[in-house]
Design an enzyme around this catalytic site. Structure first.
Site, PDB file in Angstrom:
ATOM      1  N   LYS A 107      -7.615   4.825  -7.582  1.00  0.00           N
ATOM      2  CA  LYS A 107      -8.005   5.873  -8.528  1.00  0.00           C
ATOM      3  C   LYS A 107      -9.321   6.523  -8.122  1.00  0.00           C
ATOM      4  O   LYS A 107      -9.466   7.759  -8.175  1.00  0.00           O
ATOM      5  CB  LYS A 107      -8.128   5.282  -9.941  1.00  0.00           C
ATOM      6  CG  LYS A 107      -6.807   4.833 -10.536  1.00  0.00           C
ATOM      7  CD  LYS A 107      -7.010   4.174 -11.893  1.00  0.00           C
ATOM      8  CE  LYS A 107      -5.683   3.708 -12.487  1.00  0.00           C
ATOM      9  NZ  LYS A 107      -5.872   3.031 -13.787  1.00  0.00           N
ATOM     10  N   SER A 150      -3.811   2.953 -19.063  1.00  0.00           N
ATOM     11  CA  SER A 150      -5.112   3.312 -18.505  1.00  0.00           C
ATOM     12  C   SER A 150      -5.553   4.726 -18.855  1.00  0.00           C
ATOM     13  O   SER A 150      -6.707   5.084 -18.636  1.00  0.00           O
ATOM     14  CB  SER A 150      -5.089   3.148 -16.978  1.00  0.00           C
ATOM     15  OG  SER A 150      -4.138   4.013 -16.400  1.00  0.00           O
ATOM     16  N   GLY A 174       0.819  -1.202   0.000  1.00  0.00           N
ATOM     17  CA  GLY A 174       0.000   0.000   0.000  1.00  0.00           C
ATOM     18  C   GLY A 174       0.851   1.249   0.000  1.00  0.00           C
ATOM     19  O   GLY A 174       2.077   1.200   0.150  1.00  0.00           O
TER      20      GLY A 174
END
Length: 786
Positions: free
Chosen positions: A736, A693, A370
């Site tokens: 996101k 992306s 993370g």
């Protein structure tokens, strides 16, 4: 002879030949003794009934019948509990000492059989018939007598409980009846075996049985002698070694050598015994200890061996802490230390549950991935507290030498074990919670690859015998609970990643940060700065403003840093006496922290043609990405700037090709690219950007510019596009979406196949955002340009 002593004249002793028929006989029952004819036996009587019998018998013919009991009872013998074959005996001597007992010396005379019982009070009286023991001498009997005598005399030499005078008596005996009875009475055999011999009337058969018993006893005695010889030899060797050691000590003392070295060796030996090393490690330690005893203190090897033995004795080979398997208590501890993180807490509680059902299970290998500041390292400390285990942390950032993990061989000067073994020793137990921090930042150079050395450490099938180069013996790491942390998964080598169970810790939402601030961060900083809740109060609105205008991160480090800045400012005012109580509101933040550092981008409030908002995943958790497209007169050149990677440039080219192919359907001139140059720029040019992306946002930005229409207000998007116009799924959706939520986005457009990823997004965020799922570019353009 005293007044209490009574003797018997052997001339009155009767034999079976003298007694032609049955006769009455007083019976003296015995619980654990069998008397044979011609055997003299001492006896002590305590029971009043038995003493009465003796008194009466002495007044008559001094004859008494001895019967053994079937059960071992000290008192209360009845006819039903007694054998029916016994021995008639004469009382040779009787004495009554002052302790209240009666002591007799009996001699067996002949066998008898009980025909009937004549009375039981005050003692037992039975009608008995003598049993004759006639036999005919022959060669077989003589052979049996010879064998019995020979083996018995051999047994007599080995037996510690038989008197040596018995040998002379046996040698002189010629009557096989007497021989069998004398030997049977002197042997250490059970009551049942003696009774069986007493009831064997045939002389040959009785000799056979005695021969078998002598052989058995002889085997036992010979085995005992062998064992005794071995033990004596070992004891003599130990005594000899002790004598020699004491002699060496005396010589060393005479030579003026100090006892420090001997005391040192004894101290190390004691520590090794206390450590309870496993057999393979003890063998190596003993070998090195012998070397140390032979090595002079002035030798360089002396200190090397000594250091090695100290490491071996200080490792927790068999020392382990007891796990706290109370799931409710473990859950309470985890909740006290960390907010949310349900997936990680669930996994720890599952491990505890299985550990309770199967205590010998191997420890899991978990990897927390993370952004920075999300509580990965502190979570390891919390897990150790919940389990009741010791906590060890090892930072792997920048480690490039394999010896950091495995240690150096003892041939090198100043060699030490690797940091794994060093940490285990510091922990003092063989089952700590061991966190390997920043496992994604391990390097490699000419000194080896530490990540390859970690393959053995983090493999449950191999780490039960982890081999450190310094120790050179296997150490069991299977009980250790290994945790690793990383910001990125990609740099971790695939074999190492395959050995770990990955748990993602995404960034926090604004609501989660607000809750964490009031539950953990603000109380911790108040205590760290010596302030109380009465002296400093921060309103929720101020914390929200702090999150939005002074931090932009997935974690909490900068937020805690800013809260610490507020505490320092208030602490100064309290000390100077300016204020005693301070309440901080949003408008007060500038006074303590300066002007805001982050602002809401104007492009979000006032969309323009040629600008689209994309979503990007970053190591810090995620961010919004502005795609800017500019059109100018030219000759069909296509320029991309903003430190874009090759994959992102290819996505831009694919988007342009799709637009040129479908220009009429999109409301764009077919020849727009003949006299036009296009320039795509992604701001924050100092930061490298790459990945597929952004393809959807690039295509929407191009269509927006070429058609002259602005993109829908408050819309952000992510997705990969193909030349056929399909929108493909991408990764990092949760980070996101959280970034879009932090930036104030109202609607997010995602590939349809990413719908499953919405389950990981917190419910509060899902309620505040609108999610639109698209499968192709036609659907996407309808959403972007309603």
């Amino acid at each position: 002879m005293t007044n209490n002593d009574v003797a018997t004249d052997l001339s009155i002793i009767e034999t079976p030949e003298d007694l032609a028929g049955p006769r009455p006989l007083p019976i003296l029952p015995l619980s654990d003794l069998v008397l044979f004819p011609r055997v003299i036996m001492p006896l002590v009587l305590w029971e009043e009934r038995a003493q009465t019998l003796v008194d009466q018998v002495l007044l008559q013919d001094k004859m008494v019948g001895i019967l053994a009991s079937r059960e071992d009872k000290p008192t209360g013998f009845g006819p039903d509990n007694l054998y029916t074959v016994g021995t008639a005996a004469a009382i040779l001597k009787m004495r009554k000492p002052e302790d209240g007992s009666v002591r007799l010396l009996l001699q067996g005379l002949y066998r008898f059989r009980v025909d009937s019982w004549m009375g039981q009070d005050p003692y037992l009286v039975a009608q008995v018939s003598p049993i004759a023991e006639d036999y005919e001498p022959d060669i077989e009997t003589d052979a049996l007598v010879s064998n019995v005598k020979g083996l018995f005399l051999k047994m007599l030499e080995l037996s510690p409980y038989l008197p040596s005078e018995l040998g002379s008596l046996v040698r002189e005996l010629g009557d096989p009846r007497v021989l069998a009875d004398i030997i049977a009475g002197s042997m250490n055999i059970s009551k049942e075996e003696k009774q069986k011999l007493l009831e064997t009337f045939a002389v040959k058969e009785r000799l056979h049985q005695v021969l078998v018993l002598i052989n058995r006893e002889l085997e036992v005695l010979e085995l005992g002698k062998k064992i005794q010889s071995q033990v004596k030899g070992e004891m003599e060797k130990a005594q000899k070694d002790f004598y020699l050691r004491e002699h060496i000590k005396a010589l060393q003392k005479e030579l003026g050598e100090t006892d420090d070295r001997l005391r040192e060796i004894e101290d190390i030996q004691f520590k090794l015994e206390e450590a309870e090393l496993p057999p393979h490690a003890k063998k190596e330690a003993d070998r090195e200890l012998d070397r140390l005893k032979r090595t002079p203190p002035t030798s360089p090897d002396h200190q090397v061996i000594r250091n090695y033995l100290e490491w071996m004795s200080e490792l927790p080979w068999n020392e382990a802490t007891e796990d706290n398997l109370d799931l409710a208590q473990a859950r309470q501890i985890l909740d006290e230390d960390h907010y949310d993180l349900e997936k990680v807490k669930k996994r720890i509680l599952e491990y505890l549950a299985v550990r309770k059902l199967k205590p010998d299970m191997k420890g899991p290998i978990l990897c927390f991935v993370g952004p920075p500041g999300t509580g990965k390292t502190s979570l390891g400390r919390s897990i150790a507290r919940a389990l009741g285990r010791k906590f060890v942390r090892l930072s792997l950032g920048g480690v490039r030498d394999e010896a950091e993990i495995r240690g150096h061989r003892r041939t090198y000067v100043g060699a030490l074990p690797g940091r794994i073994i060093q940490s285990i020793r510091r922990a003092g137990s063989n089952n700590p919670v061991f966190i390997l921090d920043e496992v994604d930042k391990i390097g490699a150079d000419f000194r080896g690859d530490p990540s390859s050395a970690l393959l053995e450490v983090l493999d449950p099938e191999q780490n039960n015998s982890f081999s450190d180069h310094y120790l050179d013996v296997g150490f069991d790491l299977s009980k250790v609970m290994f945790l690793t942390t990383a910001n990125l998964l990609d740099p971790i080598p695939p074999p190492l990643r395959d050995r770990m169970e990955v748990l993602e810790l995404p960034g926090y939402t604004e609501e989660e940060k607000l809750e964490i601030s009031f539950t953990y961060l603000i109380p911790r900083q108040l205590e760290a700065h010596g302030l109380t809740k009465e002296q400093l109060e921060i309103t929720p609105e101020a914390v929200r403003s702090l999150i939005a205008s002074y931090t932009r991160e997935a974690g909490l480090r900068n937020l805690e840093r800013e809260i610490a800045g507020l505490c320092r400012g208030v602490a100064r005012e309290v000390v100077e006496g300016v204020k005693t109580q301070v309440e901080i509101k949003p408008e007060d933040l500038t006074q303590y922290l300066g002007p805001p550092r982050f602002f809401r981008d104007a492009a979000l409030d006032h969309p323009e043609p040629g600008v689209a908002v994309g979503l990007a995943w970053t190591p810090t958790g995620g961010d919004i990405l502005f795609i800017e497209v500019l059109r100018m007169p030219g000759k069909g050149r296509f320029q991309l700037t903003g430190q874009l990677g090759e994959v992102m440039k290819e996505s831009a080219n694919a988007a342009l090709s799709y637009i040129r192919a479908r220009a009429p359907f999109l409301g764009i001139e077919e020849d727009f690219f003949d006299d036009t140059d296009l320039h795509i720029h992604v701001p924050a040019g100092a930061i490298p950007k790459d990945g597929p992306s952004a393809g959807l946002a690039l295509l929407v930005a191009l269509v927006s510019l070429l058609s002259g229409r602005p993109v829908k207000k408050g819309l952000a998007m992510t997705g990969e596009v193909t030349l056929r116009g399909y929108v493909l799924p991408v990764g990092g959706i949760k980070n996101k979406v959280l970034a879009a939520h932090r930036a104030g986005i109202q609607e997010v457009m995602l590939p349809a196949k990413n719908e499953v990823d919405l389950e990981e997004i917190p419910e509060s965020v899902r309620q505040e955002l609108t999610f639109t799922l698209v499968e192709n570019m036609d659907e996407a353009l309808k959403v972007a340009f309603p």
